[in-house]
Design a protein around this motif. Structure first.
Motif, mmCIF file in Angstrom:
data_model
loop_
_atom_site.group_PDB
_atom_site.id
_atom_site.type_symbol
_atom_site.label_atom_id
_atom_site.label_comp_id
_atom_site.label_asym_id
_atom_site.label_seq_id
_atom_site.Cartn_x
_atom_site.Cartn_y
_atom_site.Cartn_z
ATOM 1 N N THR A 289 -2.332 3.338 -2.264
ATOM 2 C CA THR A 289 -1.640 2.323 -2.998
ATOM 3 C C THR A 289 -0.199 2.678 -3.471
ATOM 4 N N HIS A 290 0.033 3.864 -3.464
ATOM 5 C CA HIS A 290 1.513 4.070 -3.944
ATOM 6 C C HIS A 290 2.603 3.779 -2.622
ATOM 7 N N VAL A 291 1.957 4.302 -1.342
ATOM 8 C CA VAL A 291 2.569 3.957 -0.375
ATOM 9 C C VAL A 291 3.067 2.649 -0.012
ATOM 10 N N ALA A 292 1.808 1.668 -0.213
ATOM 11 C CA ALA A 292 1.925 0.195 -0.020
ATOM 12 C C ALA A 292 2.987 -0.438 -1.017
ATOM 13 N N PHE B 111 -2.978 -0.109 8.338
ATOM 14 C CA PHE B 111 -3.981 1.041 8.054
ATOM 15 C C PHE B 111 -4.721 1.072 9.274
ATOM 16 N N THR B 112 -5.144 2.361 9.706
ATOM 17 C CA THR B 112 -6.063 2.187 10.723
ATOM 18 C C THR B 112 -7.531 2.103 10.499
ATOM 19 N N THR B 113 -7.869 1.905 9.294
ATOM 20 C CA THR B 113 -9.269 1.761 8.887
ATOM 21 C C THR B 113 -9.204 1.093 7.544
ATOM 22 N N ILE C 206 -2.876 -4.734 -3.413
ATOM 23 C CA ILE C 206 -1.797 -5.520 -2.790
ATOM 24 C C ILE C 206 -1.959 -6.846 -2.998
ATOM 25 N N LYS C 207 -3.056 -7.413 -2.641
ATOM 26 C CA LYS C 207 -3.073 -8.871 -3.178
ATOM 27 C C LYS C 207 -2.912 -9.340 -4.433
ATOM 28 N N LYS C 208 -3.252 -8.434 -5.435
ATOM 29 C CA LYS C 208 -3.103 -8.794 -6.787
ATOM 30 C C LYS C 208 -1.593 -8.722 -7.123
ATOM 31 N N VAL C 209 -0.855 -7.818 -6.506
ATOM 32 C CA VAL C 209 0.572 -7.463 -6.631
ATOM 33 C C VAL C 209 1.216 -8.866 -6.148
ATOM 34 N N VAL C 210 1.015 -9.352 -5.009
ATOM 35 C CA VAL C 210 1.693 -10.488 -4.443
ATOM 36 C C VAL C 210 1.350 -11.485 -5.088
ATOM 37 N N GLU C 211 0.057 -11.869 -5.531
ATOM 38 C CA GLU C 211 -0.281 -13.052 -6.324
ATOM 39 C C GLU C 211 0.493 -12.906 -7.588
ATOM 40 N N ASN D 186 5.488 -12.078 0.616
ATOM 41 C CA ASN D 186 4.679 -12.369 1.798
ATOM 42 C C ASN D 186 4.055 -11.014 2.368
ATOM 43 N N PHE D 187 4.065 -9.992 1.555
ATOM 44 C CA PHE D 187 3.629 -8.701 2.050
ATOM 45 C C PHE D 187 2.181 -8.619 2.421
ATOM 46 N N GLU D 188 1.904 -8.136 3.556
ATOM 47 C CA GLU D 188 0.523 -8.240 4.191
ATOM 48 C C GLU D 188 -0.128 -6.724 4.312
ATOM 49 N N PHE D 189 -1.351 -6.768 4.050
ATOM 50 C CA PHE D 189 -2.269 -5.765 4.320
ATOM 51 C C PHE D 189 -3.072 -5.765 5.661
ATOM 52 N N VAL D 190 -2.745 -5.051 6.817
ATOM 53 C CA VAL D 190 -3.244 -5.255 8.060
ATOM 54 C C VAL D 190 -4.170 -3.913 8.597
ATOM 55 N N VAL D 191 -5.033 -4.209 9.149
ATOM 56 C CA VAL D 191 -5.932 -3.082 9.757
ATOM 57 C C VAL D 191 -5.889 -3.251 11.085
ATOM 58 N N GLU D 192 -5.389 -2.190 11.745
ATOM 59 C CA GLU D 192 -5.248 -1.814 13.387
ATOM 60 C C GLU D 192 -5.941 -0.773 13.753
#
Length: 182
Positions: free
Chosen positions: A14-17, A30-32, A41-46, A51-57
């Protein structure tokens, strides 16, 4: 805007994000799955905008190879080129290309070093990935973060002489809102 790739699932995630978001990245990958980080992250953006996104790849090698076609890959590591020497070149390239910043914890696969266009070190002594990321993004943007895209960001209003902006209860409520506190 740089994209951040983070390879670790730990208490630092969370600190890195939050650091990435605050200092100008547009997403974290993230990979997982990590619901805790994603929800934080959603709460912070809200609450704070942007427009910061959290993505899993899950297929990180394929993603990095595809990204290289349109951008540059920067891997933050203790074993890289000195940030002060290489940053002018990276900053110049970032004017025309996207940047994927890879931050990992211990045991980063050798392929990451090989796929990276730049392995960059903010110092050759042990340090946290949060510190490395903060230093890198600050140097990349030369200390200038564009908060105009984050309409809810805190700003100082010229002429406001009230120094008491929040009280202790406000701070405790904010910390509790994001899952912290006692």
């Amino acid at each position: 805007m740089p994209t951040l790739w983070y390879r670790d699932r730990s208490s630092r995630s969370t600190h890195v994000a939050l650091t990435a978001r605050a200092l100008g990245a547009d997403r974290i990958i993230f990979t997982t799955e990590d619901e805790h980080v994603e929800n934080s992250i959603k709460k912070v953006v809200e609450s704070w905008g942007g427009n910061f996104e959290f993505v899993v790849e899950k297929h990180w090698k394929r993603y990095i190879k595809e990204f290289k076609k349109r951008g540059i890959i920067v891997h933050l590591t203790m074993y890289g080129a000195n940030i002060n020497e290489i940053m002018p070149e990276i900053r110049e390239l970032s004017k025309d290309k996207d940047i994927l910043v890879i931050v990992g914890a211990e045991k980063v696969p050798r392929e990451v070093y090989e796929l990276a266009d730049y392995n960059v070190s903010v110092g050759n002594q042990p340090h946290s990935e949060v510190a490395a990321l903060a230093i890198f993004l600050d140097r990349l943007f030369e200390g200038k973060i564009d908060d105009t895209k984050r309409v809810k960001s805190a700003t100082h209003i010229h002429g406001d002489e009230n120094e008491e902006l929040v009280d202790e209860n406000d701070i405790e409520a904010l910390i509790a809102q994001f899952g912290g506190g006692n």
